[in-house]
Enzyme design. Structure first.
Site, PDB file in Angstrom:
ATOM      1  N   GLU A   1       0.815  -1.222   0.000  1.00  0.00           N
ATOM      2  CA  GLU A   1       0.000   0.000   0.000  1.00  0.00           C
ATOM      3  C   GLU A   1       0.846   1.269   0.000  1.00  0.00           C
ATOM      4  OE1 GLU A   1      -0.583  -2.670   1.754  1.00  0.00           O
ATOM      5  OE2 GLU A   1      -2.608  -3.316   1.222  1.00  0.00           O
TER       6      GLU A   1
ATOM      7  N   LYS B   1      -7.164 -16.052   3.060  1.00  0.00           N
ATOM      8  CA  LYS B   1      -8.164 -15.129   3.603  1.00  0.00           C
ATOM      9  C   LYS B   1      -9.531 -15.271   2.956  1.00  0.00           C
ATOM     10  CE  LYS B   1      -5.448 -11.037   4.974  1.00  0.00           C
ATOM     11  NZ  LYS B   1      -5.233  -9.597   4.646  1.00  0.00           N
TER      12      LYS B   1
ATOM     13  N   ASN C   1      -2.461  -8.657  -1.853  1.00  0.00           N
ATOM     14  CA  ASN C   1      -3.593  -7.975  -2.470  1.00  0.00           C
ATOM     15  C   ASN C   1      -3.126  -6.872  -3.406  1.00  0.00           C
ATOM     16  OD1 ASN C   1      -3.048  -6.954   0.462  1.00  0.00           O
ATOM     17  ND2 ASN C   1      -3.746  -5.169  -0.685  1.00  0.00           N
TER      18      ASN C   1
ATOM     19  N   MET D   1       5.055   1.853  19.394  1.00  0.00           N
ATOM     20  CA  MET D   1       4.349   3.082  19.016  1.00  0.00           C
ATOM     21  C   MET D   1       5.343   3.967  18.264  1.00  0.00           C
ATOM     22  SD  MET D   1       1.951   5.288  18.781  1.00  0.00           S
ATOM     23  CE  MET D   1       2.013   7.038  18.358  1.00  0.00           C
TER      24      MET D   1
ATOM     25  N   CYS E   1      -4.874   6.550  13.888  1.00  0.00           N
ATOM     26  CA  CYS E   1      -4.747   6.015  15.248  1.00  0.00           C
ATOM     27  C   CYS E   1      -5.753   4.930  15.593  1.00  0.00           C
ATOM     28  CB  CYS E   1      -4.911   7.137  16.278  1.00  0.00           C
ATOM     29  SG  CYS E   1      -4.163   8.698  15.835  1.00  0.00           S
TER      30      CYS E   1
ATOM     31  N   ASP F   1      -8.439  -6.598   0.165  1.00  0.00           N
ATOM     32  CA  ASP F   1      -7.249  -6.900   0.948  1.00  0.00           C
ATOM     33  C   ASP F   1      -7.124  -8.418   1.113  1.00  0.00           C
ATOM     34  OD1 ASP F   1      -4.949  -6.458   2.456  1.00  0.00           O
ATOM     35  OD2 ASP F   1      -6.082  -6.359   4.342  1.00  0.00           O
TER      36      ASP F   1
ATOM     37  N   HIS G   1      -5.962   1.753  18.271  1.00  0.00           N
ATOM     38  CA  HIS G   1      -6.271   2.249  19.613  1.00  0.00           C
ATOM     39  C   HIS G   1      -7.752   2.364  19.909  1.00  0.00           C
ATOM     40  CE1 HIS G   1      -2.169   3.030  20.831  1.00  0.00           C
ATOM     41  NE2 HIS G   1      -1.929   3.645  19.705  1.00  0.00           N
TER      42      HIS G   1
ATOM     43  N   TRP H   1      -1.833 -15.354   8.337  1.00  0.00           N
ATOM     44  CA  TRP H   1      -0.467 -15.907   8.262  1.00  0.00           C
ATOM     45  C   TRP H   1      -0.248 -17.074   9.216  1.00  0.00           C
ATOM     46  CZ3 TRP H   1       2.045 -16.177  12.838  1.00  0.00           C
ATOM     47  CH2 TRP H   1       1.593 -15.326  13.860  1.00  0.00           C
TER      48      TRP H   1
HETATM   49 CA    CA Z   1      -2.766  -6.910   2.763  1.00  0.00          CA
END
Ligand code: CA
Length: 703
Positions: A193, A345, A273, A643, A601, A318, A605, A408
């Site tokens: 991406e 997937k 993807n 982070m 975020c 994806d 989170h 995975w």
């Molecule tokens: Ca992916």
């Protein structure tokens, strides 16, 4: 038996023909020493099957901890250990490797490739994990988050060679384990991406020198050929793309499943993807977009194309097709077939002839799917894509079913039971296309905060489980509801299957019928693949337990029959207390903060949406101080905890807008406390067996 026969034939007939050629033609399917675990998937077949049976279905109840090692790194734990010559090697977050005496746990050496944290911050699509090393002629070899391969002396831990597999200026990362075969090391990368073209590359295992490179998607046609192994098929692939796809890269990153197959001398790998996600945005007007979301086979020595099967043409969801690959010899319709198996997937179990790429069968493993309407069996089982699911074209959004069925997490195949053991999720997820929409620096092309107006479809039996799947009949033989989607499996001749279960348990099931036989608290969640090996007269079982905020810490755990070591008690989770200041910021600041929060975020989170295990910021004391908040968000002072700095994406005033928005969310909680959706120790792994479907726990995407 084959070895014995061969030895006899060679002894008798050595003078009459070239015995070395015969031996070469009869290469074993993997390292023969069954007491070790020398390769990522156990052996070349990646069956994660061990013929050891000292620990078996009759006595596994006596399995106990032999030793453990505390691992201090912070982040995601996905490493399958490797064992050779009585030493066990395990990788950690930030691509470090530890070596221990496999019988006693004595620490032998540690190697830190010193991944630059600030570089990693710009290119980590998902997390800082590493899924393991491989072993080749006295060397331990693995990939690093910043795109290097490192080979060190297995006894001393000193560097033998190091090579860069990605351009330093590209936002690509390695979390997967390299594979070896034919004297070569094979590795891919993640980061599709980030405007990238994924590729698989091969390096000399003795020197680290590049041997070949195979691009998954075609490049800018005005630049001419790549001078790579993929040159011969890129014109064919380019015919399946339209528009100016090269401007956004195209994706296809092969970030996990690779298998070297000695029987066909090929390397077979799964591709990621397409990027951006809506097919209509990256390739307007259609096209299958080769070789994204595919299984691809190459000549191992040269990297030349052998065959491909595209699991998801015109991929939109994806649907990385990078899940683990396993080869096996099966008897199908009375014929011995050498096959490669994958259950990715998209929710389909594929059984494919490893030599030719001819699909033998493909079958949905969950009750329902809406991204396809069937298979064109005359056309090598090409899926028939549901046109309504092309949400980039309809602009209506789409809840795709299934979603993240198997990512995975290692799968295993037991030749004695003939069953493939895989953690399965049955869920749905809604996509809404938005041209150019990003998450951080990643071009997804969807608005991650929006859901389609149609609402999710009802899912009967949604949840997660461990399946024992017969690849010959393409039917489920048993299902363990205690099993989970987010944990690897390992199986043995002792009629056992091991998997992580619940919040933090490590569990053994009977391989033939799924009966739960043994389970032990592991102190942290078990997601990685386990292994087994023998040193002296003793069989051991080893696994890594770890999570970003595991209260009890992260560890390598090693078990044996009669083991009596105990783990220190896990400290109780700290209670969640809102300590935010009063609300601040005007309406424009809050709107900006909300937008940035959702882009950068909330995936990690905010409860119910994302990766899990990261702190719920509504309860963060950091909200009290703009300086402290900026030190984390902009300066990256908690980088070691996973982070990363957002300095490349956000300005200091952006961080302040986010702090204003989260402060509002925190005060909303203070004023009307809901049940927390996010515990500090991470979300429970076992989903209730009832609807609604569980939120995906691997993150919106994962490579
Ligand atoms: Ca992916």
């Amino acid at each position: 038996m084959r070895r014995l026969l061969l030895a006899t034939v060679c002894g008798i007939a050595a003078l009459s023909f070239n015995c070395a050629q015969l031996v070469a033609a009869q290469k074993p399917s993997g390292p023969a020493n069954a007491t070790e675990w020398p390769l990522h998937g156990g052996d070349y077949n990646e069956q994660r099957y061990s013929p050891l049976k000292q620990v078996n279905a009759d006595n596994v109840g006596k399995l106990g901890l032999a030793w453990f090692a505390d691992l201090s790194e912070k982040g995601q734990w996905q490493s399958t250990p490797v064992v050779v010559d009585g030493r066990i090697y395990v990788t950690t977050p930030w691509s470090k490797v530890y070596a221990y005496d496999a019988a006693t746990g004595k620490a032998l050496w540690k190697y830190d490739p010193k991944v630059p944290r600030e570089i990693a911050a710009t290119r980590l699509c998902c997390n800082n994990s590493n899924r393991g090393v491989t072993f080749y002629k006295g060397k331990v070899i693995w990939g690093t988050l910043d795109g290097r391969l490192v080979a060190v002396d297995a006894r001393k831990g000193s560097k033998v060679w190091e090579t860069r597999t990605t351009d330093i200026k590209d936002d690509m990362s390695i979390t997967g384990a390299p594979r070896v075969g034919d004297g070569l090391v094979f590795i891919g990368q993640g980061g599709g991406e980030y405007f990238q073209r994924g590729y698989l590359s091969a390096y000399d295992a003795d020197t680290g020198k590049l041997r070949w490179k195979f691009y998954v998607v075609p490049g800018d046609p005005s630049k001419g050929p790549d001078h790579a192994a993929s040159d011969s098929v890129m014109p064919m692939a380019a015919k399946t793309w339209s528009g100016e796809w090269w401007k956004t890269g195209g994706g296809g990153s092969p970030w996990d499943g690779i298998v070297y197959d000695p029987q066909t001398d090929s390397v077979i790998f799964g591709t990621g993807n397409g990027a951006p996600w809506p097919a209509e945005d990256r390739s307007p007007g259609g096209g299958d977009n080769l070789f994204i979301a595919s299984i691809v086979s190459l000549d191992a020595k040269t990297g030349q194309y052998r065959w491909h099967y595209q699991a998801v043409p015109q991929e939109n969801f994806d649907f990385d097709n990078t899940s683990p690959l396993t080869t096996a010899d099966l008897t199908i319709d009375g014929q011995k077939r050498h096959v490669v198996m994958q259950l990715p997937k998209d929710g389909v179990s594929y059984v494919i002839d490893a030599a030719t790429g001819k699909v033998i069968s493909a079958k949905l493993v969950v009750p329902y799917a809406n991204w396809l309407t069937g298979f064109d069996k005359e056309n090598n089982w090409k899926p028939i894509i549901n046109p309504d699911s092309n949400y980039g074209k309809t602009r209506k959004g789409w809840f795709v079913t299934p979603f993240q069925t198997h990512v995975w997490y290692p799968q295993s195949f037991n030749p004695q039971t003939g069953l493939l053991y895989v953690g399965i999720r049955y869920a749905t997820f809604g996509y809404v296309a938005e041209l150019g929409a990003k998450m951080g620096n990643q071009l997804l092309g969807i608005n991650i905060a929006k859901r389609p107006e149609m609402g999710p479809p009802p899912l009967e039996g949604a949840g997660q489980w461990l399946t024992a799947w017969d690849p010959v009949t393409q039917k489920e033989v048993w299902r363990a509801k205690d099993g989970v989607a987010n944990s690897g499996t390992m199986t043995t001749a002792g009629n056992l299957v091991f998997q992580g279960t619940g919040r933090s348990n490590f569990t053994a099931f009977r391989a033939d019928n799924g009966e739960k036989l043994w389970s032990m608290e592991a102190g942290a969640s078990v997601q990685a693949g386990s292994i087994t090996y023998q040193v002296g007269a003793t069989q051991y079982v080893a696994v890594v337990a770890g999570a970003p905020r595991a209260a009890g810490g992260n560890r390598l755990l090693v078990y044996k029959l009669g083991g009596s070591v105990t783990l220190p008690p896990t400290p109780p989770a700290a209670p969640l207390v809102v300590s935010a200041p009063e609300n601040f910021g005007d309406a424009a600041t809050l709107e900006k903060g909300q937008q940035l929060w959702q882009q950068n975020c909330s995936l990690c989170h905010e409860g119910g949406r994302g990766m899990g295990g990261f702190p719920d910021l509504r309860y963060s004391a950091l909200l009290q101080s703009d300086a402290a908040f900026k030190a984390v968000v902009i300066d990256g002072v908690l980088t070691e905890n996973g982070m990363l700095s957002f300095a490349k994406t956000l300005k200091p005033q952006d961080a302040e807008s986010i702090r204003a928005w989260v402060t509002k969310l925190a005060n909303d909680v203070r004023n009307a406390p809901p049940a927390p959706t996010f515990g500090p120790a991470g979300p429970p792994q076992a989903a209730p067996a009832t609807t609604p479907p569980p939120a995906p726990q691997t993150g919106l995407h994962s490579g």
